[in-house]
Design a protein around this motif. Sequence first.
Motif, PDB file in Angstrom:
ATOM      1  N   ARG A  58      11.536  -7.104 -51.830  1.00  0.00           N
ATOM      2  CA  ARG A  58      10.195  -7.190 -52.399  1.00  0.00           C
ATOM      3  C   ARG A  58       9.574  -8.564 -52.222  1.00  0.00           C
ATOM      4  N   HIS A  59      10.362  -9.627 -52.335  1.00  0.00           N
ATOM      5  CA  HIS A  59       9.783 -10.958 -52.212  1.00  0.00           C
ATOM      6  C   HIS A  59       9.373 -11.258 -50.768  1.00  0.00           C
ATOM      7  N   ILE A  60      10.052 -10.683 -49.791  1.00  0.00           N
ATOM      8  CA  ILE A  60       9.650 -10.867 -48.397  1.00  0.00           C
ATOM      9  C   ILE A  60       8.319 -10.168 -48.139  1.00  0.00           C
ATOM     10  N   ILE A  73       3.514  -9.265 -56.373  1.00  0.00           N
ATOM     11  CA  ILE A  73       4.741  -8.696 -55.808  1.00  0.00           C
ATOM     12  C   ILE A  73       5.866  -9.718 -55.854  1.00  0.00           C
ATOM     13  N   ILE A  74       5.557 -10.970 -55.592  1.00  0.00           N
ATOM     14  CA  ILE A  74       6.589 -12.015 -55.670  1.00  0.00           C
ATOM     15  C   ILE A  74       7.116 -12.125 -57.094  1.00  0.00           C
ATOM     16  N   ASP A 108      14.666 -16.119 -58.580  1.00  0.00           N
ATOM     17  CA  ASP A 108      14.537 -16.913 -59.800  1.00  0.00           C
ATOM     18  C   ASP A 108      13.096 -17.394 -60.004  1.00  0.00           C
ATOM     19  N   ARG A 109      12.789 -17.756 -61.233  1.00  0.00           N
ATOM     20  CA  ARG A 109      11.422 -18.092 -61.634  1.00  0.00           C
ATOM     21  C   ARG A 109      10.901 -19.333 -60.909  1.00  0.00           C
ATOM     22  N   SER A 148       4.325 -19.147 -55.020  1.00  0.00           N
ATOM     23  CA  SER A 148       2.969 -18.762 -55.388  1.00  0.00           C
ATOM     24  C   SER A 148       1.984 -19.917 -55.256  1.00  0.00           C
ATOM     25  N   ILE A 149       2.420 -21.128 -55.571  1.00  0.00           N
ATOM     26  CA  ILE A 149       1.508 -22.270 -55.596  1.00  0.00           C
ATOM     27  C   ILE A 149       1.403 -22.950 -54.235  1.00  0.00           C
TER      28      ILE A 149
END
Length: 84
Positions: free
Chosen positions: A18-20, A52-53, A59-60, A67-68
């Motif tokens: 999902r993160h990809i 989605i990320i 991990d957070r 994201s940033i």
Amino acid sequence: MEEYLKAVNNTNKPKNKRHIIGITIQLIGTFLSLTPYLLAFSIPIYLIGVAIIFSSSIDRKSQVILSILPFVFLVILYIGIYNL
């Protein structure tokens, strides 16, 4: 031989892709926003990638960085290109 096969198969590949997918969608939104006329379309795409990320299993700290970071690069590019 079995230990070798276990070591080869035991790579640190993420089980959750999902993160990809989120990073890919986020990068598409970032590249679309290089043209100021497409900002209305690229911001929702970017935010979908961020969502989605954040729903992935990484991990957070990595979620926040992923994201940033594209947004920071985009701001730097806008300042450099358009002299804002």
